[in-house]
Design an enzyme around this catalytic site. Structure first.
Site, PDB file in Angstrom:
ATOM      1  N   GLU A  74       0.864  -1.196   0.000  1.00  0.00           N
ATOM      2  CA  GLU A  74       0.000   0.000   0.000  1.00  0.00           C
ATOM      3  C   GLU A  74       0.886   1.226   0.000  1.00  0.00           C
ATOM      4  O   GLU A  74       2.044   1.152   0.403  1.00  0.00           O
ATOM      5  CB  GLU A  74      -0.855   0.019   1.284  1.00  0.00           C
TER       6      GLU A  74
ATOM      7  N   LYS B 268       2.517   4.436   1.518  1.00  0.00           N
ATOM      8  CA  LYS B 268       2.784   4.863   2.893  1.00  0.00           C
ATOM      9  C   LYS B 268       2.485   6.352   2.936  1.00  0.00           C
ATOM     10  O   LYS B 268       3.233   7.161   2.404  1.00  0.00           O
ATOM     11  CB  LYS B 268       4.239   4.590   3.268  1.00  0.00           C
TER      12      LYS B 268
ATOM     13  N   ARG C 134      -1.754   8.981  12.008  1.00  0.00           N
ATOM     14  CA  ARG C 134      -2.495   7.741  12.217  1.00  0.00           C
ATOM     15  C   ARG C 134      -3.787   8.037  12.961  1.00  0.00           C
ATOM     16  O   ARG C 134      -3.811   8.888  13.854  1.00  0.00           O
ATOM     17  CB  ARG C 134      -1.602   6.809  13.051  1.00  0.00           C
TER      18      ARG C 134
ATOM     19  N   ARG D 135      -2.731   8.362  17.420  1.00  0.00           N
ATOM     20  CA  ARG D 135      -1.802   7.253  17.680  1.00  0.00           C
ATOM     21  C   ARG D 135      -1.487   7.111  19.168  1.00  0.00           C
ATOM     22  O   ARG D 135      -1.235   6.023  19.654  1.00  0.00           O
ATOM     23  CB  ARG D 135      -0.531   7.521  16.883  1.00  0.00           C
TER      24      ARG D 135
ATOM     25  N   GLU E 186      -4.739   6.310   8.070  1.00  0.00           N
ATOM     26  CA  GLU E 186      -3.876   7.493   8.122  1.00  0.00           C
ATOM     27  C   GLU E 186      -4.644   8.660   7.495  1.00  0.00           C
ATOM     28  O   GLU E 186      -5.221   8.512   6.423  1.00  0.00           O
ATOM     29  CB  GLU E 186      -2.592   7.194   7.323  1.00  0.00           C
TER      30      GLU E 186
ATOM     31  N   PHE F  27      -6.835   1.507   6.128  1.00  0.00           N
ATOM     32  CA  PHE F  27      -6.110   0.320   5.677  1.00  0.00           C
ATOM     33  C   PHE F  27      -6.349  -0.924   6.534  1.00  0.00           C
ATOM     34  O   PHE F  27      -5.786  -1.970   6.261  1.00  0.00           O
ATOM     35  CB  PHE F  27      -4.610   0.589   5.496  1.00  0.00           C
TER      36      PHE F  27
ATOM     37  N   ARG G 106       5.485  -3.798  17.217  1.00  0.00           N
ATOM     38  CA  ARG G 106       6.232  -3.445  16.001  1.00  0.00           C
ATOM     39  C   ARG G 106       6.748  -4.768  15.433  1.00  0.00           C
ATOM     40  O   ARG G 106       7.570  -5.423  16.045  1.00  0.00           O
ATOM     41  CB  ARG G 106       7.394  -2.529  16.373  1.00  0.00           C
TER      42      ARG G 106
ATOM     43  N   LYS H 168       8.161  -1.118   6.355  1.00  0.00           N
ATOM     44  CA  LYS H 168       8.041   0.190   5.707  1.00  0.00           C
ATOM     45  C   LYS H 168       9.224   0.411   4.781  1.00  0.00           C
ATOM     46  O   LYS H 168      10.361   0.135   5.150  1.00  0.00           O
ATOM     47  CB  LYS H 168       7.964   1.301   6.756  1.00  0.00           C
TER      48      LYS H 168
END
Ligand code: ATP
Length: 549
Positions: A244, A246, A251, A266, A295, A334, A405, A411
């Site tokens: 997708e 970025k 966020r 976020r 986002e 997303f 994470r 990313k």
């Protein structure tokens, strides 16, 4: 539990450094605590006052503490500030100061753990023009009744500087051990309920209670985060992947039940009022109850605009209507975490994506699914051409793992060396910058959230930004000497640099060469800044690349 017992327990924890010993101590303590005390106990030892998802903020700053302690010991404020400045550790300084009070006051109430929490809750609810005075009343009473060691921990909890080395991971293990349940199940439940205290109560009820927890509407879920990596690596590991754009925005998490809706940032702060246009767009996209992840970007003439524009919106809550006209904000959704009371986070990404496409009509982030490196690389180039930051490459089979994470999200963006650091001090500016802070002292953290200076930054900050930064930081001043000011660490800067060097000038052991301000990371908390070990990693990678051994 009395607050004195709690304080002495913290003192013991502080004196040991072994992880396992710490876990054992906490695990032994938990079963003896009441259902009322246990959640408070766990939050306090990890430096929290409220659950992670909660919108409550205690709102006590260093000035409340100085003034209350001064009042209680019958000295003036400057005296207290001087004592605190010489020691550096606010908690210990307050403890020493209160030792003086003890000789004079004979009557005081016993502080209870749950009573301290109720006071903090009451303080967080004080609103209005007389709020500072009202808060002070509570804080003074707490310190008046506190034994010196209680003062140490009251001050630290109030100021969010607990730092006794009890990491969340240790606490989760202690909970598992205390109630003989698997640590993975505690972790799983924590990801869903987002509060250590509540998880401990569930663990006490047993495995089944932990297994049954679900994410809930209007209780924000921590966001899943990405690691760095390469397209080739990801395709080699996963075969086909989803890619997708970025988006360079901010966020958000959107919760909707019937006509009710909320947007969270976020940091899990509710920002609904700052985003009326986003809510309207999303409310018109679905009739279902949902939790969506995405986002928000700012767009002008069809082109994405820099991140800073989105953040300005968060700040400008009082002037929303006027501002809506100028910049168009667009949500890019997303992920979907909940649909009509069913939690979707355990489902693989392909399943969630299908449900998203079937139930939300618009604003879904476009996606390609491919196992062809060249095709994904082309998609990456398109993303950059369109003004996006890069691409996100996602595993098709991965569950949604809140707050983690993970390697299932990678990313990909052009290499720029930037680093997120806490602002812990400043020097007053000169000339054009007089009356504002001119240069800033920045710190990284270690695994126990202790902060260590690593750089100063003065370049790259516009006058407008300096004024904004001054406004945000002026309330956080803890102490001043000469032209130096020390802050309660609250604000995060993203800083660019040319090189990391070893240094004896900064306590971290490192320094940045040519540091340059990029932006304020309003969306990041102090617990998300760079660690010393990751700076060490960057240092090694940098030297390997340059052939330095
Ligand atoms: P991180 O969020 O990973 O700590 P960061 O905030 O500096 O770091 P990056 O690491 O560059 O941001 O990228 C991750 C962020 O990218 C996500 O948190 C999210 O805000 C944003 N993002 C933009 N587009 C997407 C997307 N399609 N899928 C997931 N995240 C996206």
């Amino acid at each position: 539990m009395n607050f004195i017992d709690f304080s002495e327990f913290c003192d013991t924890l502080e004196s040991i450094s072994g992880r396992l010993e710490m876990i054992d101590l906490i695990a032994e303590k938990l079963p003896g605590l009441s259902d009322e005390d246990m959640p408070v106990f766990l939050r306090f030892i990890t430096g929290r006052v409220f659950p992670d998802y909660s919108q409550d903020k205690i709102g006590i700053g260093p000035n409340h503490v100085y003034e209350s302690v001064a009042y209680v010991i019958g000295k003036n404020r400057d005296y207290v500030i001087r004592k605190i400045n010489t020691g550096g550790d606010v908690g210990k300084a307050v403890e020493n100061l209160l030792a003086k009070k003890e000789q004079t006051s004979f009557f005081s109430d016993t502080l209870e753990l749950s009573g301290v929490f109720s006071d903090f809750k009451a303080i967080s609810e004080v609103k209005g023009s007389r709020s500072q005075k009202e808060k002070l009343k509570f804080v003074k009473r707490l310190f008046a009744n506190a034994k010196p060691i209680e003062g140490r921990y009251l001050a630290r909890i109030m100021l969010g500087e607990m730092r006794i080395g009890v990491g969340d991971g240790n606490v989760r293990e202690a909970v598992a051990k205390a109630f003989s349940v698997p640590a993975a199940l505690v972790e799983h439940a924590y990801q869903a309920v987002n509060d250590l205290g509540e998880v401990a109560l569930l663990a006490k009820r047993g495995e089944k209670a932990l297994e049954e927890v679900k994410i809930e509407l209007f209780r924000p879920v921590k966001m899943m985060l990405a690691k760095q990596g390469t397209i080739a690596e990801m395709i080699r590991e996963q075969g086909s992947i989803a890619a997708e754009f970025k988006y360079d925005g901010t966020r958000f998490q959107f919760h909707k039940r019937g006509d009710e809706f909320k947007i969270y940032s976020r940091k899990l702060e509710e920002v609904t009022d700052a985003m009326p246009d986003i809510s309207e767009l999303l409310m018109n996209c679905t009739e279902h109850d949902v939790i969506l992840d995405g986002e928000i970007i700012a767009v002008k003439d069809g082109k994405p605009m820099p991140f800073q524009y989105v953040l300005k919106r968060f700040r400008r809550r009082h002037d929303i209507e006027a501002h809506v006209e100028n910049i168009r904000l667009i949500p890019n959704v997303f992920d979907i975490l909940l649909l009509d009371n069913e939690s979707l986070i355990e489902k693989p990404f392909t399943g969630r994506r299908r449900i998203l496409e079937e139930n939300v009509r618009e604003y879904i982030a476009p996606q390609i699914v491919s196992g062809d490196i060249a095709e994904v690389e082309e998609f990456y180039r398109d993303a950059l051409d369109e003004g996006h930051e890069g691409i996100m490459v996602k595993s098709l089979s991965a569950a949604y793992t809140p707050g983690q994470r993970v390697r299932e999200w990678i990313k990909i963006k052009p290499e720029v060396d930037t680093i997120d650091l806490a602002v812990i001090g400043a020097e007053w500016g000169e000339g054009k910058r007089a009356g504002l802070f001119g240069s800033f002292l920045l710190a990284c953290r270690d695994e126990n959230d202790e902060l260590y200076p690593v750089s100063k930054v003065a370049t790259g900050i516009s006058d407008e930004m300096l004024a904004l930064i001054y406004d945000s930081l002026k309330e956080s001043v803890i102490s001043e000497s000469g032209k130096f000011v020390r802050f309660e660490p609250e604000i995060v800067f993203e800083v660019g640099y040319a090189e990391i060097q070893k240094s004896v000038n900064y306590e971290s052991g490192y320094a940045l060469r040519f540091p340059r301000f990029i932006r304020v990371r309003d969306d990041k908390g102090i617990d998300e800044i760079e660690t010393i070990s990751s700076i060490n990693e960057r240092f090694t990678v940098q030297n390997d690349k340059r052939g330095i051994k």
